[in-house]
Design a protein around this motif. Structure first.
Motif, PDB file in Angstrom:
ATOM      1  N   ALA A 146      -5.615   7.416   1.855  1.00  0.00           N
ATOM      2  CA  ALA A 146      -4.704   7.353   0.706  1.00  0.00           C
ATOM      3  C   ALA A 146      -3.937   6.044   0.720  1.00  0.00           C
ATOM      4  CB  ALA A 146      -3.730   8.520   0.757  1.00  0.00           C
ATOM      5  N   TYR A 147      -3.721   5.499  -0.451  1.00  0.00           N
ATOM      6  CA  TYR A 147      -2.936   4.276  -0.585  1.00  0.00           C
ATOM      7  C   TYR A 147      -1.453   4.605  -0.752  1.00  0.00           C
ATOM      8  CZ  TYR A 147      -7.299   1.965  -2.155  1.00  0.00           C
ATOM      9  OH  TYR A 147      -8.561   1.448  -2.263  1.00  0.00           O
ATOM     10  N   ILE A 148      -0.615   3.769  -0.173  1.00  0.00           N
ATOM     11  CA  ILE A 148       0.821   3.819  -0.485  1.00  0.00           C
ATOM     12  C   ILE A 148       1.273   2.397  -0.817  1.00  0.00           C
ATOM     13  CG2 ILE A 148       3.158   4.325   0.338  1.00  0.00           C
ATOM     14  CD1 ILE A 148       2.096   6.301   2.299  1.00  0.00           C
ATOM     15  N   THR A 149       1.784   2.199  -2.026  1.00  0.00           N
ATOM     16  CA  THR A 149       2.349   0.889  -2.355  1.00  0.00           C
ATOM     17  C   THR A 149       3.725   0.805  -1.721  1.00  0.00           C
ATOM     18  OG1 THR A 149       1.259   0.994  -4.497  1.00  0.00           O
ATOM     19  CG2 THR A 149       2.950  -0.681  -4.230  1.00  0.00           C
ATOM     20  N   ILE A 150       3.971  -0.242  -0.930  1.00  0.00           N
ATOM     21  CA  ILE A 150       5.306  -0.373  -0.326  1.00  0.00           C
ATOM     22  C   ILE A 150       6.098  -1.500  -0.968  1.00  0.00           C
ATOM     23  CG2 ILE A 150       4.584   0.641   1.872  1.00  0.00           C
ATOM     24  CD1 ILE A 150       4.747  -2.267   3.028  1.00  0.00           C
ATOM     25  N   ILE A 151       5.383  -2.457  -1.565  1.00  0.00           N
ATOM     26  CA  ILE A 151       6.059  -3.569  -2.229  1.00  0.00           C
ATOM     27  C   ILE A 151       5.227  -3.990  -3.436  1.00  0.00           C
ATOM     28  CG2 ILE A 151       5.084  -5.134  -0.473  1.00  0.00           C
ATOM     29  CD1 ILE A 151       7.418  -7.053  -0.977  1.00  0.00           C
ATOM     30  N   GLU A 152       5.890  -4.211  -4.537  1.00  0.00           N
ATOM     31  CA  GLU A 152       5.202  -4.672  -5.748  1.00  0.00           C
ATOM     32  C   GLU A 152       5.626  -6.101  -6.053  1.00  0.00           C
ATOM     33  OE1 GLU A 152       6.004  -1.880  -8.907  1.00  0.00           O
ATOM     34  OE2 GLU A 152       5.234  -0.206  -7.736  1.00  0.00           O
ATOM     35  N   ARG A 173      10.021  -0.710  -1.780  1.00  0.00           N
ATOM     36  CA  ARG A 173      10.525   0.670  -1.807  1.00  0.00           C
ATOM     37  C   ARG A 173      11.358   0.926  -0.561  1.00  0.00           C
ATOM     38  NH1 ARG A 173       5.536   4.429  -2.235  1.00  0.00           N
ATOM     39  NH2 ARG A 173       7.148   6.022  -2.070  1.00  0.00           N
ATOM     40  N   THR A 174      12.184   1.947  -0.589  1.00  0.00           N
ATOM     41  CA  THR A 174      12.970   2.249   0.615  1.00  0.00           C
ATOM     42  C   THR A 174      12.035   2.792   1.695  1.00  0.00           C
ATOM     43  OG1 THR A 174      13.395   4.528  -0.032  1.00  0.00           O
ATOM     44  CG2 THR A 174      15.008   2.877  -0.759  1.00  0.00           C
ATOM     45  N   TYR A 203       7.540  -7.208   3.027  1.00  0.00           N
ATOM     46  CA  TYR A 203       8.349  -6.006   2.809  1.00  0.00           C
ATOM     47  C   TYR A 203       9.746  -6.161   3.405  1.00  0.00           C
ATOM     48  CZ  TYR A 203      10.095  -1.285   3.203  1.00  0.00           C
ATOM     49  OH  TYR A 203      10.896  -0.172   3.112  1.00  0.00           O
ATOM     50  N   ARG A 204      10.736  -5.744   2.646  1.00  0.00           N
ATOM     51  CA  ARG A 204      12.132  -5.716   3.100  1.00  0.00           C
ATOM     52  C   ARG A 204      12.767  -4.436   2.609  1.00  0.00           C
ATOM     53  NH1 ARG A 204      14.908  -7.066   7.032  1.00  0.00           N
ATOM     54  NH2 ARG A 204      13.984  -8.875   7.982  1.00  0.00           N
ATOM     55  N   ASP A 205      13.085  -3.548   3.491  1.00  0.00           N
ATOM     56  CA  ASP A 205      13.695  -2.270   3.125  1.00  0.00           C
ATOM     57  C   ASP A 205      15.001  -2.508   2.363  1.00  0.00           C
ATOM     58  OD1 ASP A 205      14.653   0.273   3.044  1.00  0.00           O
ATOM     59  OD2 ASP A 205      14.639   0.586   5.232  1.00  0.00           O
ATOM     60  N   ALA A 209      18.975   1.017   6.192  1.00  0.00           N
ATOM     61  CA  ALA A 209      18.158   0.979   7.417  1.00  0.00           C
ATOM     62  C   ALA A 209      17.615  -0.431   7.640  1.00  0.00           C
ATOM     63  CB  ALA A 209      17.022   1.990   7.314  1.00  0.00           C
ATOM     64  N   GLY A 210      17.246  -1.126   6.557  1.00  0.00           N
ATOM     65  CA  GLY A 210      16.901  -2.541   6.643  1.00  0.00           C
ATOM     66  C   GLY A 210      15.645  -2.874   7.426  1.00  0.00           C
ATOM     67  N   TRP A 211      14.678  -1.961   7.459  1.00  0.00           N
ATOM     68  CA  TRP A 211      13.458  -2.223   8.226  1.00  0.00           C
ATOM     69  C   TRP A 211      12.695  -3.423   7.676  1.00  0.00           C
ATOM     70  CZ3 TRP A 211      10.820   3.259   8.862  1.00  0.00           C
ATOM     71  CH2 TRP A 211      11.643   4.051   9.674  1.00  0.00           C
ATOM     72  N   ASP A 212      12.047  -4.138   8.592  1.00  0.00           N
ATOM     73  CA  ASP A 212      11.089  -5.152   8.152  1.00  0.00           C
ATOM     74  C   ASP A 212       9.693  -4.510   8.161  1.00  0.00           C
ATOM     75  OD1 ASP A 212      10.345  -4.987  10.802  1.00  0.00           O
ATOM     76  OD2 ASP A 212      10.925  -7.034  11.320  1.00  0.00           O
ATOM     77  N   PHE A 213       8.668  -5.298   7.851  1.00  0.00           N
ATOM     78  CA  PHE A 213       7.337  -4.710   7.730  1.00  0.00           C
ATOM     79  C   PHE A 213       6.841  -4.122   9.049  1.00  0.00           C
ATOM     80  CE2 PHE A 213       2.680  -5.123   7.937  1.00  0.00           C
ATOM     81  CZ  PHE A 213       2.387  -4.063   7.091  1.00  0.00           C
ATOM     82  N   ALA A 214       7.068  -4.840  10.158  1.00  0.00           N
ATOM     83  CA  ALA A 214       6.557  -4.370  11.449  1.00  0.00           C
ATOM     84  C   ALA A 214       7.148  -2.992  11.788  1.00  0.00           C
ATOM     85  CB  ALA A 214       6.876  -5.380  12.544  1.00  0.00           C
ATOM     86  N   MET A 215       8.427  -2.803  11.510  1.00  0.00           N
ATOM     87  CA  MET A 215       9.094  -1.522  11.772  1.00  0.00           C
ATOM     88  C   MET A 215       8.489  -0.410  10.913  1.00  0.00           C
ATOM     89  SD  MET A 215      11.770  -1.145  13.770  1.00  0.00           S
ATOM     90  CE  MET A 215      13.007  -0.070  13.008  1.00  0.00           C
ATOM     91  N   LEU A 216       8.291  -0.739   9.650  1.00  0.00           N
ATOM     92  CA  LEU A 216       7.745   0.270   8.725  1.00  0.00           C
ATOM     93  C   LEU A 216       6.335   0.668   9.162  1.00  0.00           C
ATOM     94  CD1 LEU A 216       8.298   1.798   5.990  1.00  0.00           C
ATOM     95  CD2 LEU A 216       6.878   0.036   4.933  1.00  0.00           C
ATOM     96  N   LEU A 217       5.521  -0.349   9.465  1.00  0.00           N
ATOM     97  CA  LEU A 217       4.139  -0.125   9.889  1.00  0.00           C
ATOM     98  C   LEU A 217       4.103   0.801  11.107  1.00  0.00           C
ATOM     99  CD1 LEU A 217       1.142  -1.061   9.552  1.00  0.00           C
ATOM    100  CD2 LEU A 217       1.674  -2.933  11.115  1.00  0.00           C
ATOM    101  N   ASP A 218       4.922   0.459  12.102  1.00  0.00           N
ATOM    102  CA  ASP A 218       4.958   1.232  13.331  1.00  0.00           C
ATOM    103  C   ASP A 218       5.346   2.682  13.035  1.00  0.00           C
ATOM    104  OD1 ASP A 218       4.793   1.502  16.146  1.00  0.00           O
ATOM    105  OD2 ASP A 218       6.989   1.455  16.240  1.00  0.00           O
ATOM    106  N   ASN A 219       6.338   2.861  12.188  1.00  0.00           N
ATOM    107  CA  ASN A 219       6.815   4.218  11.901  1.00  0.00           C
ATOM    108  C   ASN A 219       5.842   5.024  11.069  1.00  0.00           C
ATOM    109  OD1 ASN A 219       9.641   4.935  12.997  1.00  0.00           O
ATOM    110  ND2 ASN A 219       9.739   2.755  12.485  1.00  0.00           N
ATOM    111  N   VAL A 220       5.125   4.379  10.159  1.00  0.00           N
ATOM    112  CA  VAL A 220       4.093   5.115   9.398  1.00  0.00           C
ATOM    113  C   VAL A 220       3.028   5.595  10.390  1.00  0.00           C
ATOM    114  CG1 VAL A 220       2.265   4.938   7.654  1.00  0.00           C
ATOM    115  CG2 VAL A 220       4.501   3.936   7.198  1.00  0.00           C
TER     116      VAL A 220
END
Ligand code: 5AD
Ligand code: SF4
Length: 441
Positions: A146-152, A173-174, A203-205, A209-220
């Protein structure tokens, strides 16, 4: 009465996923999807304008349907050509009733009402937005991934590219909404997620929380039930060491990075306004090569950018050899409206661009033969994606995103699709691997 619609999608994965969300929105409004334009009352084209050829396809399609006009059908043009051409589309194709770019998809329900109340020309063309297109419903095409758009959108200014003009400014997106969607998908049985964005790693949250892309990736990758996470497409400027560290340490993150370089010549990169040098790009490659994981690296190449010399082309070939890419997408430079490169002199002839493209592709073919041969003897985990009745082989996808066709598994097709199995690689070609199922692994 239920209204019927048909949608055809051109272009990138962002567009493919936008269409999934558009379908969700339409179904939410009581419309029902049909398989052919002939059956439909509403016909949508979600369009791409990245190169001239892509754009021509859409106008060709619209011309085909012009002949069938008058059967009470309504035509809508969505996506990048819609944004780029705007109301000019009504002149070129007078049978079109709706023109809407991706930054205005939030307005779709409203635009549909306008159509239904007899409006003949409705538009959604504003790029002035800080919103993302979040839908309560999304119709997913693939049962496993499944795709998730995180930044447009896109804030870069590559000299050749229409995207900043067709998709508007960057909007992230948050992190909470992304994680919630990943959890929901895991709950619905998806095991693979692909994070999408024109520049996914920019990506910039926007939440505290202010996550960067690496944080988001890891958490997904830590969402229970998610076994594979991919992401595309990355911009070298924002590609950090933390992303490679996340891949190194989190087994759910796939061994694959798509990092478009466009050219191996720093001089051309500067003319392209890519904001990195060849050396800076190579540093990012070295982080990946130093990883204990075998990270497959793929890229995009443009040949024949204005002013590209034979020496520049040679630099690109040398770079392909140095990186030893697992795959490339290569394109002839195409002049696009509004872009800075339009003004550049020293355009290169179509014949010469074709020659250069062939040189690049043959060079890369040899690299892939060598690179894939290195997989023979290795056991790779595959997601089972299909069965080829003609060859009797299963079709698997490795973490590196390689196709691995394999034998040795007698089982009911439907039970195995979407499952993960281990496969010993026994043969390799330039574009795929072949192997045998490893029992009990
Ligand atoms: N001409 C040719 N290729 C292009 N791309 C983007 N714009 C152009 C253009 N004007 C290619 C780039 C990009 C990929 C999606 O399409 O390589 O990474
Ligand atoms: Fe085509 Fe670029 Fe638009 Fe995707 S974002 S549809 S590749 S123009």
């Amino acid at each position: 009465m239920v209204k019927t619609f048909y949608i055809e999608t051109f272009g990138c994965q962002m567009n493919a996923h936008d269409s999934e969300k558009v379908i969700g929105t339409l179904v939410g409004q009581g419309y029902s999807q049909v398989d052919t334009p002939e059956q439909a009352e509403l016909v949508f084209y979600n369009t791409c304008s990245i190169r001239d050829k892509a754009e021509q396809k859409v106008f060709h399609r619209l011309q085909q349907f012009k002949r069938e006009q008058g059967k009470g059908k309504t035509f809508a043009v969505l996506g990048c050509v819609a944004q780029q051409e705007g109301e000019k589309i009504f002149e070129k194709a007078p049978h079109v009733s709706m023109v809407c770019g991706s930054a205005s998809y939030n307005k779709l329900p409203e635009l549909l009402v306008q159509l239904e109340t007899g409006n003949k020309r409705v538009t959604g063309l504003s790029l002035d937005t800080d919103e993302t297109f979040d839908t309560p419903m999304t119709r997913r095409d693939n049962p496993h991934r499944a795709y998730i758009t995180i930044i447009e959108g896109c804030d870069k200014a590559c000299a050749y590219c229409v995207v900043p003009f067709t998709r508007g400014p960057e909007r992230s997106r948050t992190s909470a909404s992304v994680i919630a969607e990943a959890r929901e998908l895991a709950g619905a049985g998806y095991s693979e997620i692909q994070l999408l964005g024109q520049n996914v790693n920019s990506y910039r949250d926007p939440s505290p929380a202010g996550w960067d892309f690496a944080m988001l990736l890891d958490n997904v990758g830590r969402v229970p039930g998610i076994r594979r996470v991919r992401f595309t497409t990355s911009h070298p400027r924002d590609f950090t060491k933390e992303i490679v560290d996340a891949i190194e340490n989190n087994p759910s993150l796939c061994n694959h990075v798509h990092l478009p370089v466009q050219s191996g010549s720093t001089r051309v990169l500067e003319a392209m306004q890519r904001s990195y040098t060849r050396e800076e790009y190579m540093r990012r490659i070295e982080w990946m090569k130093a990883s204990s994981r075998t990270i497959a690296i793929t890229t995009d190449i443009i040949v024949g950018f204005p002013g590209e010399t034979e020496a520049d082309l040679q630099d690109t070939l040398d770079l392909l050899t140095a990186v030893e890419y697992d795959g490339i997408f290569s394109f002839k430079y195409s002049r696009r409206p509004n872009t800075p490169a339009l003004k550049l002199d020293d355009q290169i002839s179509e014949d010469e661009k074709s020659r250069r493209l062939a040189v690049v592709q043959e060079h890369q073919r040899q690299i892939q033969i060598r690179r894939n041969a290195g997989y023979v003897g290795r056991t790779e985990e595959c997601l089972v994606e299909g069965f080829n009745k003609a060859t009797g082989q299963w079709i698997g996808r490795t973490s590196q995103h390689k196709t691995l066709n394999f034998l040795g598994l007698a089982a009911d097709e439907h039970e195995l699709l979407g499952k993960y199995v281990n496969v010993l690689v026994t043969r390799a070609g330039p574009n795929s691997l072949a192997g045998e199922y490893v029992r009990g692994a």
